[in-house]
Design a protein around this motif. Structure first.
Motif, PDB file in Angstrom:
ATOM      1  N   GLU A  79     -58.345  52.487  13.046  1.00  0.00           N
ATOM      2  CA  GLU A  79     -58.465  51.156  13.621  1.00  0.00           C
ATOM      3  C   GLU A  79     -59.036  51.303  15.026  1.00  0.00           C
ATOM      4  O   GLU A  79     -59.014  52.377  15.622  1.00  0.00           O
ATOM      5  CB  GLU A  79     -57.098  50.480  13.666  1.00  0.00           C
ATOM      6  N   SER A  80     -59.518  50.194  15.580  1.00  0.00           N
ATOM      7  CA  SER A  80     -60.144  50.258  16.898  1.00  0.00           C
ATOM      8  C   SER A  80     -59.187  50.763  17.978  1.00  0.00           C
ATOM      9  O   SER A  80     -59.617  51.436  18.913  1.00  0.00           O
ATOM     10  CB  SER A  80     -60.720  48.897  17.292  1.00  0.00           C
ATOM     11  N   SER A  81     -57.895  50.483  17.851  1.00  0.00           N
ATOM     12  CA  SER A  81     -56.941  50.954  18.863  1.00  0.00           C
ATOM     13  C   SER A  81     -56.922  52.485  18.933  1.00  0.00           C
ATOM     14  O   SER A  81     -56.833  53.060  20.025  1.00  0.00           O
ATOM     15  CB  SER A  81     -55.541  50.417  18.574  1.00  0.00           C
ATOM     16  N   ILE A  82     -57.032  53.134  17.800  1.00  0.00           N
ATOM     17  CA  ILE A  82     -57.088  54.608  17.770  1.00  0.00           C
ATOM     18  C   ILE A  82     -58.403  55.089  18.373  1.00  0.00           C
ATOM     19  O   ILE A  82     -58.440  56.063  19.137  1.00  0.00           O
ATOM     20  CB  ILE A  82     -56.943  55.146  16.321  1.00  0.00           C
ATOM     21  N   LEU A  83     -59.501  54.395  18.053  1.00  0.00           N
ATOM     22  CA  LEU A  83     -60.804  54.771  18.625  1.00  0.00           C
ATOM     23  C   LEU A  83     -60.775  54.641  20.145  1.00  0.00           C
ATOM     24  O   LEU A  83     -61.301  55.505  20.853  1.00  0.00           O
ATOM     25  CB  LEU A  83     -61.917  53.927  18.019  1.00  0.00           C
ATOM     26  N   PHE A  84     -60.148  53.585  20.663  1.00  0.00           N
ATOM     27  CA  PHE A  84     -60.002  53.432  22.111  1.00  0.00           C
ATOM     28  C   PHE A  84     -59.224  54.609  22.705  1.00  0.00           C
ATOM     29  O   PHE A  84     -59.592  55.138  23.750  1.00  0.00           O
ATOM     30  CB  PHE A  84     -59.307  52.109  22.471  1.00  0.00           C
ATOM     31  N   GLU A  85     -58.156  55.034  22.031  1.00  0.00           N
ATOM     32  CA  GLU A  85     -57.365  56.180  22.512  1.00  0.00           C
ATOM     33  C   GLU A  85     -58.197  57.456  22.536  1.00  0.00           C
ATOM     34  O   GLU A  85     -58.137  58.219  23.498  1.00  0.00           O
ATOM     35  CB  GLU A  85     -56.136  56.390  21.621  1.00  0.00           C
ATOM     36  N   THR A 130     -65.031  44.290  20.451  1.00  0.00           N
ATOM     37  CA  THR A 130     -64.077  44.183  21.557  1.00  0.00           C
ATOM     38  C   THR A 130     -64.727  44.549  22.882  1.00  0.00           C
ATOM     39  O   THR A 130     -64.579  43.837  23.873  1.00  0.00           O
ATOM     40  CB  THR A 130     -62.851  45.091  21.305  1.00  0.00           C
ATOM     41  N   ILE A 131     -65.457  45.646  22.899  1.00  0.00           N
ATOM     42  CA  ILE A 131     -66.096  46.093  24.145  1.00  0.00           C
ATOM     43  C   ILE A 131     -67.119  45.068  24.628  1.00  0.00           C
ATOM     44  O   ILE A 131     -67.174  44.738  25.807  1.00  0.00           O
ATOM     45  CB  ILE A 131     -66.760  47.476  23.959  1.00  0.00           C
ATOM     46  N   GLU A 173     -74.042  49.724  26.941  1.00  0.00           N
ATOM     47  CA  GLU A 173     -74.012  50.145  28.337  1.00  0.00           C
ATOM     48  C   GLU A 173     -72.699  49.655  28.932  1.00  0.00           C
ATOM     49  O   GLU A 173     -72.363  48.468  28.828  1.00  0.00           O
ATOM     50  CB  GLU A 173     -75.196  49.561  29.099  1.00  0.00           C
ATOM     51  N   LEU A 174     -71.968  50.579  29.529  1.00  0.00           N
ATOM     52  CA  LEU A 174     -70.626  50.283  30.018  1.00  0.00           C
ATOM     53  C   LEU A 174     -70.592  50.164  31.538  1.00  0.00           C
ATOM     54  O   LEU A 174     -71.275  50.918  32.239  1.00  0.00           O
ATOM     55  CB  LEU A 174     -69.657  51.387  29.579  1.00  0.00           C
ATOM     56  N   ALA A 175     -69.779  49.266  32.038  1.00  0.00           N
ATOM     57  CA  ALA A 175     -69.580  49.084  33.473  1.00  0.00           C
ATOM     58  C   ALA A 175     -68.273  49.761  33.875  1.00  0.00           C
ATOM     59  O   ALA A 175     -67.367  49.130  34.418  1.00  0.00           O
ATOM     60  CB  ALA A 175     -69.567  47.603  33.813  1.00  0.00           C
ATOM     61  N   ILE A 176     -68.157  51.041  33.570  1.00  0.00           N
ATOM     62  CA  ILE A 176     -66.948  51.806  33.895  1.00  0.00           C
ATOM     63  C   ILE A 176     -67.347  53.172  34.453  1.00  0.00           C
ATOM     64  O   ILE A 176     -68.439  53.666  34.189  1.00  0.00           O
ATOM     65  CB  ILE A 176     -66.042  52.015  32.653  1.00  0.00           C
ATOM     66  N   GLU A 177     -66.452  53.761  35.232  1.00  0.00           N
ATOM     67  CA  GLU A 177     -66.658  55.121  35.731  1.00  0.00           C
ATOM     68  C   GLU A 177     -65.819  56.122  34.944  1.00  0.00           C
ATOM     69  O   GLU A 177     -66.143  57.300  34.887  1.00  0.00           O
ATOM     70  CB  GLU A 177     -66.294  55.197  37.210  1.00  0.00           C
ATOM     71  N   LYS A 178     -64.713  55.654  34.376  1.00  0.00           N
ATOM     72  CA  LYS A 178     -63.801  56.524  33.624  1.00  0.00           C
ATOM     73  C   LYS A 178     -63.658  55.970  32.212  1.00  0.00           C
ATOM     74  O   LYS A 178     -63.535  54.752  32.041  1.00  0.00           O
ATOM     75  CB  LYS A 178     -62.427  56.579  34.302  1.00  0.00           C
ATOM     76  N   TRP A 179     -63.631  56.872  31.237  1.00  0.00           N
ATOM     77  CA  TRP A 179     -63.493  56.438  29.847  1.00  0.00           C
ATOM     78  C   TRP A 179     -62.180  55.704  29.627  1.00  0.00           C
ATOM     79  O   TRP A 179     -62.102  54.819  28.774  1.00  0.00           O
ATOM     80  CB  TRP A 179     -63.619  57.633  28.902  1.00  0.00           C
ATOM     81  N   SER A 180     -61.172  56.013  30.411  1.00  0.00           N
ATOM     82  CA  SER A 180     -59.879  55.344  30.250  1.00  0.00           C
ATOM     83  C   SER A 180     -59.932  53.870  30.666  1.00  0.00           C
ATOM     84  O   SER A 180     -59.017  53.111  30.383  1.00  0.00           O
ATOM     85  CB  SER A 180     -58.800  56.077  31.049  1.00  0.00           C
ATOM     86  N   LEU A 208     -62.204  51.794  29.556  1.00  0.00           N
ATOM     87  CA  LEU A 208     -62.854  51.064  28.471  1.00  0.00           C
ATOM     88  C   LEU A 208     -61.922  49.978  27.937  1.00  0.00           C
ATOM     89  O   LEU A 208     -60.739  50.225  27.709  1.00  0.00           O
ATOM     90  CB  LEU A 208     -63.211  52.034  27.343  1.00  0.00           C
ATOM     91  N   GLY A 209     -62.446  48.785  27.744  1.00  0.00           N
ATOM     92  CA  GLY A 209     -61.612  47.703  27.239  1.00  0.00           C
ATOM     93  C   GLY A 209     -62.435  46.481  26.876  1.00  0.00           C
ATOM     94  O   GLY A 209     -63.654  46.547  26.742  1.00  0.00           O
ATOM     95  N   ILE A 210     -61.766  45.364  26.773  1.00  0.00           N
ATOM     96  CA  ILE A 210     -62.404  44.106  26.381  1.00  0.00           C
ATOM     97  C   ILE A 210     -63.438  43.701  27.427  1.00  0.00           C
ATOM     98  O   ILE A 210     -63.138  43.630  28.622  1.00  0.00           O
ATOM     99  CB  ILE A 210     -61.357  42.980  26.229  1.00  0.00           C
ATOM    100  N   GLY A 211     -64.666  43.477  26.967  1.00  0.00           N
ATOM    101  CA  GLY A 211     -65.715  42.984  27.848  1.00  0.00           C
ATOM    102  C   GLY A 211     -66.233  43.969  28.876  1.00  0.00           C
ATOM    103  O   GLY A 211     -66.852  43.559  29.854  1.00  0.00           O
TER     104      GLY A 211
END
Length: 160
Positions: free
Chosen positions: A88-94, A121-122, A139-146, A148-151
């Motif tokens: 599930e996506s929650s595991i992929l996020f982890e 979700t992203i 393309e993500l607006a984050i510096e750390k993979w942790s 990652l989240g909604i939007g």
């Protein structure tokens, strides 16, 4: 200046159904899937995105998919994970949250419905139903993979 991260999400190519003693985990790509992934690989190479790491489900069809995409890259770039199989996506996020932050361009090779939910979700722009062999560059607006989240990302390209 913050360097954005790139997440590439790839659903495994088209696979045959399991017959006889073969399990779902052992399903192989069919000829359509092989052809499609060869074409996707060529299209993806034209984007200029250089992958630092690929994390793939360890099922046969996802393993084959990842190996086709990474055929010109060092073997060490691919990590196979039992955890991603039908996750599930929650595991992929982890799994993604645990990736080293030195990695800027990451590919996940997985299964539906998890990969579709992950992308949706992203991007937070409605549901994108990923078909077999579909690749999405975010393309993500984050510096750390942790983080990652909604939007937190924008879909840059969809290939099928």
């Amino acid at each position: 200046m913050q360097k954005s991260k790139i997440l590439v999400v790839l659903r495994h190519g088209e696979a045959d159904f399991s017959f006889g003693n073969r399990t779902d985990f052992q399903r192989e790509l069919n000829q359509n899937g092989l052809n499609q992934l060869s074409r996707i690989k060529e299209l993806f190479e034209k984007t200029g995105v250089k992958l630092d790491k690929i994390v793939s489900s360890s099922s046969l069809r996802t393993t084959q998919t990842a190996e086709i995409i990474a055929s010109d890259l060092p073997d060490s770039i691919i990590q196979f994970s039992d955890e991603i199989y039908e996750a599930e996506s929650s595991i992929l996020f982890e799994v993604i949250s645990g990736v080293n932050d030195d990695i800027n361009n990451l590919m996940i090779v997985g299964h539906n419905p998890g990969v579709s939910a992950l992308v949706s979700t992203i991007a937070d722009q409605g549901y994108l139903n990923m078909q077999p062999g579909m690749l999405v560059i975010i393309e993500l607006a984050i510096e750390k993979w942790s983080h990652l989240g909604i939007g937190t990302g924008i879909v840059r390209e969809v290939m099928q």
